[in-house]
Enzyme design. Structure first.
Site, PDB file in Angstrom:
ATOM      1  N   HIS A 128       0.831  -1.207   0.000  1.00  0.00           N
ATOM      2  CA  HIS A 128       0.000   0.000   0.000  1.00  0.00           C
ATOM      3  C   HIS A 128       0.871   1.265   0.000  1.00  0.00           C
ATOM      4  O   HIS A 128       0.667   2.172  -0.810  1.00  0.00           O
ATOM      5  CB  HIS A 128      -0.920  -0.011   1.230  1.00  0.00           C
ATOM      6  CG  HIS A 128      -1.711   1.242   1.399  1.00  0.00           C
ATOM      7  ND1 HIS A 128      -2.984   1.399   0.897  1.00  0.00           N
ATOM      8  CD2 HIS A 128      -1.404   2.417   2.006  1.00  0.00           C
ATOM      9  CE1 HIS A 128      -3.419   2.607   1.185  1.00  0.00           C
ATOM     10  NE2 HIS A 128      -2.484   3.255   1.865  1.00  0.00           N
ATOM     11  N   GLU A 129       1.847   1.309   0.900  1.00  0.00           N
ATOM     12  CA  GLU A 129       2.678   2.519   1.016  1.00  0.00           C
ATOM     13  C   GLU A 129       3.522   2.728  -0.246  1.00  0.00           C
ATOM     14  O   GLU A 129       3.649   3.846  -0.736  1.00  0.00           O
ATOM     15  CB  GLU A 129       3.575   2.439   2.252  1.00  0.00           C
ATOM     16  CG  GLU A 129       2.819   2.431   3.590  1.00  0.00           C
ATOM     17  CD  GLU A 129       1.900   3.628   3.783  1.00  0.00           C
ATOM     18  OE1 GLU A 129       2.215   4.712   3.250  1.00  0.00           O
ATOM     19  OE2 GLU A 129       0.856   3.491   4.427  1.00  0.00           O
ATOM     20  N   HIS A 132       1.536   4.193  -3.044  1.00  0.00           N
ATOM     21  CA  HIS A 132       1.444   5.665  -3.033  1.00  0.00           C
ATOM     22  C   HIS A 132       2.610   6.275  -3.807  1.00  0.00           C
ATOM     23  O   HIS A 132       2.450   7.269  -4.529  1.00  0.00           O
ATOM     24  CB  HIS A 132       1.510   6.200  -1.591  1.00  0.00           C
ATOM     25  CG  HIS A 132       0.196   6.183  -0.853  1.00  0.00           C
ATOM     26  ND1 HIS A 132      -0.933   6.810  -1.315  1.00  0.00           N
ATOM     27  CD2 HIS A 132      -0.150   5.638   0.348  1.00  0.00           C
ATOM     28  CE1 HIS A 132      -1.929   6.641  -0.435  1.00  0.00           C
ATOM     29  NE2 HIS A 132      -1.472   5.926   0.577  1.00  0.00           N
ATOM     30  N   GLU A 193      -6.106   7.003  -1.635  1.00  0.00           N
ATOM     31  CA  GLU A 193      -6.131   5.836  -0.755  1.00  0.00           C
ATOM     32  C   GLU A 193      -6.574   4.573  -1.488  1.00  0.00           C
ATOM     33  O   GLU A 193      -5.925   3.530  -1.395  1.00  0.00           O
ATOM     34  CB  GLU A 193      -7.078   6.086   0.424  1.00  0.00           C
ATOM     35  CG  GLU A 193      -6.417   6.803   1.574  1.00  0.00           C
ATOM     36  CD  GLU A 193      -5.118   6.145   1.969  1.00  0.00           C
ATOM     37  OE1 GLU A 193      -5.141   4.975   2.359  1.00  0.00           O
ATOM     38  OE2 GLU A 193      -4.065   6.783   1.857  1.00  0.00           O
TER      39      GLU A 193
HETATM   40 ZN   LIG Z   1      -2.405   5.295   2.399  1.00  0.00          ZN
END
Ligand SMILES: [Zn+2]
Length: 267
Positions: A128-129, A132, A193
């Site tokens: 997830h990170e 980004h 997100e």
């Molecule tokens: Zn996030």
């Protein structure tokens, strides 16, 4: 002086007209006027600042885990983040938090390890990170701030490309979701997100981690937040609406399962 300004402005305008970045894995066109190499430079200096302020963990078992999982995710994400010099650092900090910065700089707080539990849980967070970063969300936010600031900051950045000022550095920390005082993580937009969720799920599956474990992680995280009560921890405030997230991930699961099965890695 006037001529110089005109040149910079014209260059910036040209940049604006072609200011699109196609997000890998999702194909979304995002507004972006920050050069990839500059973004990387800002990410690396932001990471240096964090390393100065935080305590680096000496837990060799946990460090090995961060590096083991990190390298597998990085191997998959590498094509989307050119020239990354991957670095995974574990910080002794009870906050349930983790972050990734342009240039392949990844920080994990010890507080989140009790929720990630195992390699696959950690892969969900790192995916997830790093998602980004692949989507260049920090630069996107920075570009939006610059556009809002009437390009004044953009001019400053253009003129200071060779050596970033304190102001530029602060802006980059802000854009990457970390304020200069205390590294409080700022919320990403909901769109960013869910995009990071989607990219992260793909990354973890391609790296050979069961994507179902991503949903298990977010469920544990939701329960952790419920149990904790009171003021939401930083990681929660940047990651709103846990139930909606879990429902969205469920929908993406069939596609991710295909990546997982064909990854040939297994766990
Ligand atoms: Zn996030």
């Amino acid at each position: 002086m006037k001529a110089k300004r005109l040149v910079v402005f014209t260059a910036l305008l040209g940049c604006l007209l072609a200011a699109c970045y196609t997000v890998p894995q999702t194909g979304r066109s995002s507004f972006n006027i920050i050069g990839a190499s500059q973004e990387q430079h800002l990410g690396v200096s932001a990471f240096d600042e964090i390393k100065k302020k935080e305590t680096v963990s000496s837990n060799s078992v946990h460090i090995a885990m961060i590096e083991r999982v990190g390298k597998r995710i990085a191997a998959v994400a590498d094509q989307d983040i050119p020239n990354a010099k991957w670095e995974f650092v574990l910080f002794d900090n009870p906050q349930a938090n983790a972050f990734a910065l342009p240039g392949g700089k990844v920080g994990v707080y010890t507080g989140i390890l009790e929720i990630t539990k195992d390699d696959a849980g950690l892969a969900a967070v790192l995916g997830h990170e790093i998602g980004h970063v692949a989507a260049r969300h920090g630069a996107e936010r920075m570009s939006e701030q610059m556009a809002l600031a009437g390009l004044a900051t953009g001019l400053a950045i253009g003129l200071e490309a060779s050596g970033e000022s304190a102001r530029t550095r602060n802006l980059s920390l802000l854009a990457f979701g970390i304020t200069a005082t205390g590294f409080r993580v700022l919320p990403h937009s909901r769109q960013q997100e869910s995009e990071a969720d989607r990219i992260g799920l793909t990354y973890m599956a391609k790296a050979g981690y069961d994507p179902k474990e991503s949903i298990a992680f977010w469920e544990r995280f939701r329960d952790y937040n419920k149990k904790k009560g009171g003021a939401p921890p930083p990681f929660l405030s940047t990651h709103p609406a846990d139930d909606k997230r879990i429902a969205d991930l469920q929908k993406l699961l069939p596609e991710a399962e295909v990546y997982y099965k064909t990854s040939g890695k297994g766990q």
